[in-house]
Each structure stands twice: as C-alpha cells, then as structure tokens.
Design a protein around this motif. Structure first.
Motif, short mmCIF file in Angstrom:
data_model
loop_
_atom_site.label_atom_id
_atom_site.label_comp_id
_atom_site.label_asym_id
_atom_site.label_seq_id
_atom_site.Cartn_x
_atom_site.Cartn_y
_atom_site.Cartn_z
N LEU A 109 0.83 -1.21 0.00
CA LEU A 109 0.00 0.00 0.00
C LEU A 109 0.86 1.26 0.00
O LEU A 109 1.96 1.28 0.56
CB LEU A 109 -0.91 0.02 1.23
N THR A 110 0.33 2.32 -0.60
CA THR A 110 0.99 3.62 -0.57
C THR A 110 0.70 4.29 0.76
O THR A 110 -0.07 3.77 1.58
CB THR A 110 0.49 4.51 -1.72
N GLU A 111 1.27 5.47 0.96
CA GLU A 111 1.07 6.18 2.23
C GLU A 111 -0.38 6.55 2.46
O GLU A 111 -0.83 6.63 3.61
CB GLU A 111 1.94 7.44 2.26
N ASP A 112 -1.13 6.80 1.39
CA ASP A 112 -2.54 7.15 1.55
C ASP A 112 -3.47 5.94 1.50
O ASP A 112 -4.69 6.07 1.35
CB ASP A 112 -2.97 8.18 0.49
N GLY A 113 -2.90 4.72 1.64
CA GLY A 113 -3.71 3.52 1.78
C GLY A 113 -4.19 2.90 0.49
O GLY A 113 -5.02 1.99 0.51
N LYS A 114 -3.68 3.33 -0.65
CA LYS A 114 -4.09 2.76 -1.94
C LYS A 114 -3.08 1.69 -2.37
O LYS A 114 -1.91 1.73 -2.02
CB LYS A 114 -4.17 3.85 -3.00
N LEU A 115 -3.58 0.72 -3.15
CA LEU A 115 -2.70 -0.32 -3.67
C LEU A 115 -1.67 0.30 -4.62
O LEU A 115 -1.99 1.19 -5.41
CB LEU A 115 -3.51 -1.37 -4.42
N ARG A 116 -0.44 -0.17 -4.50
CA ARG A 116 0.62 0.34 -5.37
C ARG A 116 0.38 -0.12 -6.81
O ARG A 116 -0.15 -1.21 -7.05
CB ARG A 116 1.99 -0.16 -4.89
N SER A 117 0.77 0.71 -7.74
CA SER A 117 0.59 0.35 -9.14
C SER A 117 1.54 -0.77 -9.56
O SER A 117 1.23 -1.57 -10.44
CB SER A 117 0.81 1.58 -10.03
N ARG A 118 2.71 -0.82 -8.93
CA ARG A 118 3.65 -1.90 -9.20
C ARG A 118 4.55 -2.07 -7.98
O ARG A 118 4.77 -1.14 -7.21
CB ARG A 118 4.49 -1.61 -10.44
N LEU A 119 5.11 -3.29 -7.83
CA LEU A 119 5.99 -3.57 -6.70
C LEU A 119 7.46 -3.46 -7.08
O LEU A 119 8.28 -2.98 -6.30
CB LEU A 119 5.72 -4.97 -6.14
N PHE A 120 7.79 -3.92 -8.28
CA PHE A 120 9.20 -3.98 -8.68
C PHE A 120 9.33 -3.59 -10.15
O PHE A 120 8.33 -3.42 -10.86
CB PHE A 120 9.75 -5.40 -8.44
N THR A 121 10.57 -3.49 -10.60
CA THR A 121 10.82 -3.04 -11.97
C THR A 121 10.90 -4.23 -12.93
O THR A 121 11.03 -5.40 -12.52
CB THR A 121 12.15 -2.27 -12.04
N LYS A 122 10.84 -3.92 -14.20
CA LYS A 122 10.96 -4.93 -15.25
C LYS A 122 12.34 -5.58 -15.21
O LYS A 122 12.48 -6.80 -15.44
CB LYS A 122 10.71 -4.29 -16.61
#
Length: 657
Positions: A290-303
C-alpha cells in the motif's frame, strides 16, 4: 406584485395560493417561496378562516418571525388604506372582487390576528411540538412542566456523559466498554472520537433501530462479511502467505537490494515487516503493498528485476494478487469492529445522557419531535388528535425539503382526518400546503431527507385525490433574485449527469432557472484552485499563533486574490445594475458579499487582505464571548479572588492592558 412578472408565473402563484385546495410547490432559489406562503395565509384569512385554525410550520425561528411579520405588516397596512388603495391591495393577493363587505373584513383581519390567543400560529415544528407536549404530558409520557435544553445545556450534558463513560471504560480495560474504547482510540483522534460519540447521541433513534435489527451482526451482513471473520483471523490469513512465507523474506530482501530505487524501496519495506514486533508486523506487511494514503501500489518492482530474478518476481506477483482481495476483507472486518465499538460506547453514553435529562426533567430538541410523533401514533391517545384536529384546518409547511421523516410523521398524523372520515365531510375546507426544493436542502446533518419531499407529495396527492378533493403541484422556476447570466452558469454546471445526481433525490428533469432580471449584467468567473507549490516551504516562526498562516499558504494567496478583485471592481473596473433601474454604475464595497464554508483561517485571511487593500469591510459579526480580552480578564480576576493561591490567574489579570 411587480408589473413585469410573466403571466404564467402569476397563474401558478394564484393556483397554489388558492385557500380551497391543497398544494405542493417546488420553488427554485429566489422564486418567491415566502411571498407565496404569505399570500396563501392572507387568502385563507380573507376566506373567513379563523387565525387560530391556521398552522404554519417553518424550519427556523428566523423564518417563522419573517413570515409572521410579513403577514402582520400587510394586514396592518390594509387598516390605513382608503377604499381604492385597499381594492388594489386585495387584487394583488386574491382574485376575489372587492366589495364593501370584503373591505370591512380585510380591515378587521389585523385585529383578529392580534386578538387570537397566542397570535398567528407561525412557528417552528419544534415549538409546535413543545406546546403540544406541555398540553398533554401524561399522554406523551413526559414529565409535566419539563424544560427544553438549549444548545449550551445539551452540549454540557453530552460532555459530562462522554467523560463518565470514558472513565468507566478506563477503569475496566478488559470489560466490554474497555475493549470498545481500545478499538476506538486506535482508530480515531480525540476530536473525531468525540464528534462521533456526540453525533451518535444526537441520532440515537437511528442507532437504537440498528441495535434492534442486530447491531454488529446486521452491519456485517450488510457488508457481506461472514460471521466467523474478524480482524484477528484476517491478520493470521494475511501473514500466512503460501507464496511468500516469512522464512523467505530475508532472501527476498537481499535479492531486491541489488535492483533499482523502486526495488530497494520494496526491499526496505519488506525488511521492516520482517524485523517488526509481532504486534505491528501486520501493518508493516500491509505497507509493502500500500501507498502512504492507503491505496494499492501500481507496481511492486521493476521490469529489470523481473528479468534478473523471474522466480521471485512471479511469487511477488501472486502474493500481490492475493493481497488485493484480502486487504478489502480486512478493512471490512475492521469497519465492522470499529462500528461495534462505537455502538457499545454510544449505547452507554446514550443511557447516561437520558438519565441526566430525566433527573433534570428536561427534553432536547430531538425528544420534542420523537415524543410528539410517538404520542400521535399511539391509539390510546387518539383523543389528543381529536382535540388538536378540532383546532386546525389548514397546515402550511415552509422549507419542506429540510423536514425529517419523524417530523413528516407528526404532520401526517395531524392531517390524517383532513381527507378521511368525518373530518373530511364536515362543512369546512381543510387543506395542506408545502413549499420547498430538494436542491436547497442543507440540514441533512439534523436528519432531513430531501427525497421525502417528493415521496410525501405523491403520498398526499394519492390520499387527497382518492378522497375526491383537488390537489395541485407546481414548480416555480422564475428567480427574482439573480441575473440571467448567473442562473445560466448554474444550469450549465448541473447539466452534467454526475453533478445533477448530487443535486436532487430523483427524476430526470434537469435544473432550469429562469430570471426576471433578463437585462441585468452578470459575470461568472471560475478561478483555478490555489494549491501549495511543491518548492514552497510554509515556514512559520516557532512562537507564532497556532492558527498562523504564511504568505505562501493557499488560504493567504486566495484571500489576496479576492481583495485585489474587489478593489478592482470598486475602482471602476466592473459595472453593475443600479437598484431599481437598468443603468450601470461601479459597485461599492457594500455591494460585495464574500461567502466561505466556515469561519477559519481563510475567513480571517480575507478580512486582513481586504483591510490591507483599503477596502471597507464589515468584519466578523459573531464574537466568542469568552475569547474577548475584557471577559478573559474578568474571568482571571474572578479566579484570583476565589482562590488566593492562584498566582497565574492574578498575573494574567495584572498584566492585561
């Protein structure tokens, strides 16, 4: 009436002010709701209805006083008019043909209104219920001679009730109240917690109805949460990952540390979860996704990381997919537990609050409505309705969109026999009249439900027409207040479906505002929202007041823009219609009104900016008495005199200017 009023509007006003029929009026802002109400009351009086049999219910004391004053002012003027002028005045409000008998009756109305016991019945619904309950305390099951708590007394009772419940909860941490308090304290700040408890007490009837249908169980069912699921079981499920067990976290951290900034950030969050104490590990693990504002992150790691360590990347992807569903369920379980905690604390607070009122022999404003509704709905107190019904023939409701369901139930019971049984067959006309507009509802925080305005229209229309009486429903769109350009701007904004949905409770009809001031100039400007710049530091000295704002703050910048605009307008950069004519002139400072949502930093900043720009401004028209320096000095002096050891209070009194 103004000579330039269109014939269609005149016809509508005449139709709904007809004292012989019931009517429902939806009127836009500035469409003359008060004028129509006053006109109907006067026509009822002209038709020979005794003032005591007319009940006008308004939402505020100011509205009640305004309506009563306008009716009495009109009737008092009629007493002094000659026959010709009186005939013209009567034709303004009624289609009746003036006759010597009608003139004589019109001149007697003012005296009749004054001589009626209690005067004209123009009052708030709370005042009406107060009077009814004092008349029938036994039937209403209230203490005879009860007092009504004002806002200050109610707030004091609420504060003492809250404090008593919190002390009780703190004294037994393992009891139901103590456990509920622990959940509440972890979920809310002091202010928000106090507000939640206070609102729960004020809306206690809805809360009690929730308890009646199951309380926590009902909330869980509404949110589709299985009965065996709670935050504890969800926490265990979240941490027991089949794709990324805790034993594999250190290896995953080491692999991620070799990647880019994004990968290293994931490594740091996962490492924090691995080293966190058992009590906070869940929240540290949630932070991984989760991001600081409680939303799911768009991605966890890089390609690049996925190419370097595809096995771990696949496991992380599967874990992210698993967490997506679990986080929603955990939040649902958390919401249910927090609601249950609030219900527990609020229930005890309500008990304390009610006990304090009983000991004092007092009711609050909510009790007035509820007790009256309960009494009128009780078949055992049917004779109360008979007594009230015998004294009321016409009910008029102002600002009907702000009437709550319980208030509507009082009105329904009052008018129940108007159109049924013997009450409908008696040789006298009986009507109900309501005027309002769903779009103008502003008292939902007091229980108002705008949609009830339309629902009650249909309910009364069905009842009245079924009884063989005439019912009229009209919409008044013509605004006497705003210029055409302003109204067109409003219609443009709410022409969008997403905006209109929040404006009305139902129906597909878009907002239509018509202006009588078609030649008046109008200008609508939409300014960009003031936002804090990323590179601006809002530096405030450490010894500045707590509500201080720097010159870079959005509130101060907006206030400066407002002051500059007003100064430009009043300096001749803008022209407005002169009152009563179509000539243009430069506005004066008194022609400008600045509206804010609430009194706070922006309000103070606007006052300061206007004064600095040299624009005359009325300033704040409301004063907190206990915050005035003279009152604070007197309070400090009183403290020093009553307690000689209070050196601080004495110092405060002595150092004051």
């Amino acid at each position: 009436m103004r000579a330039d009023v269109p014939a269609d509007t005149r016809r509508k006003q005449e139709r709904v002010s007809d004292p012989a029929v019931s009517a429902w009026v939806a009127a836009n802002a500035g469409a003359g709701k008060t004028t129509v109400l006053v006109r109907r009351v006067i026509r009822l009086l002209l038709a020979g209805n005794p003032p005591a049999r007319i009940l006008c219910l308004t939402f505020t004391k100011a509205a009640a006083a305004n309506m009563a004053n306008k009716v009495l002012e009109t009737l008092s003027n009629w007493v002094r008019l000659d026959d010709e002028s009186l005939d013209a005045a009567i034709r303004e409000v009624s289609p009746l043909k003036p006759t010597p008998a009608l003139r004589a009756a019109a001149r007697r109305l003012f005296a009749q209104a004054l001589e009626t016991p209690g005067g004209l019945k123009v009052q708030t619904i709370h005042a009406f219920c107060d009077r009814v309950l004092h008349q029938f305390p036994i039937e209403a099951h209230v203490q005879a001679g009860f007092e009504v708590l004002d806002e200050i007394q109610e707030e004091e009772f609420l504060r003492r009730s809250r404090e008593a419940v919190l002390a009780e909860a703190a004294s037994d941490p393992n009891g139901p109240l103590g456990r509920a308090l622990a959940v509440a304290v972890a979920a809310a700040t002091d202010d928000s917690f106090n507000v939640a408890l206070t609102e729960s007490v004020r809306r206690r009837r809805k809360l009690l109805r929730l308890e009646e249908i199951g309380g926590k169980t009902a909330v869980a069912e509404a949110l589709r949460l299985p009965p065996d699921v709670d935050t504890e079981s969800m926490a265990k499920e979240i941490l027991a990952s089949p794709h990324l067990p805790k034993s594999d976290w250190p290896a995953a951290v080491q692999s991620l540390k070799e990647g880019s900034t994004t990968d290293r950030g994931l490594a740091a969050r996962l490492d924090a979860a691995a080293t966190a104490p058992d009590g906070s590990r869940l929240f540290s693990y949630l932070d991984v996704f989760l991001t600081e504002d409680g939303k799911l992150r768009s991605r966890l790691f890089t390609k690049e990381f996925a190419e370097r360590d595809p096995a771990l990347a696949e496991r992380l992807d599967r874990e992210f997919e698993r967490m997506t569903g679990l986080i929603d369920r955990y939040r649902t379980a958390e919401a249910v537990e927090r609601t249950a905690a609030l219900l527990t604390l609020a229930g005890r607070t309500i008990e304390r609050f009610q006990a304090m009122k009983r000991a004092r022999g007092a009711l609050d404003y909510s009790d007035l409505i509820a007790k009256t509704a309960e009494m009128l709905a009780d078949t055992g107190a049917a004779w109360v309705l008979y007594k009230l019904d015998g004294g009321i023939d016409h009910v008029l409701i102002d600002e009907a969109q702000d009437t709550s369901p319980e208030q509507w139930s009082v009105i329904e019971r009052l008018t129940e026999d108007f159109f049924a049984g013997r009450g409908a067959r008696e040789d006298r006309e009986r009507t109900i009249f309501a005027v309002g507009d769903e779009k103008q509802s502003i008292f939902s925080f007091q229980g108002a439900e705008p949609k009830k305005f339309g629902e009650m229209l249909r309910a009364f229309q069905l009842r009245i027409e079924k009884a063989g009486f005439e019912f009229r429903a009209e919409r008044l769109r013509l605004s006497f207040r705003s210029a055409r350009g302003v109204l067109e701007a409003v219609d443009t904004v709410f022409r969008r479906p997403e905006a209109f949905r929040g404006l009305s409770s139902g129906g597909d009809e878009s907002t239509i505002h018509e202006a009588i001031r078609t030649k008046a100039p109008a200008l609508v400007e939409i300014w960009e929202t003031e936002k804090p710049a990323d590179d601006e530091e809002d530096v405030i000295p450490w010894d500045a007041p707590l509500d201080a704002r720097s010159e870079a703050s959005p509130a101060v910048r907006l206030a400066q823009r407002i002051a500059e605009a007003v100064k430009y307008w009043t300096g001749g950069g803008f022209a407005i219609e002169d009152r009563g004519t179509f000539e243009l002139r430069a506005p004066k400072a008194a022609d400008v009104i600045v509206l804010v949502r609430q009194r706070g930093p922006l309000f103070d900043a606007i006052l300061q900016a206007l004064k600095k720009a040299g624009v005359p401004v009325a300033g704040a028209d409301r004063l907190m008495l206990t915050e005035h320096i003279a009152v604070m000095d007197l309070m400090a002096l009183g403290d020093a005199l009553t307690l000689e050891a209070d050196d601080l209070a004495l110092a405060c009194a002595l150092k004051s200017p």
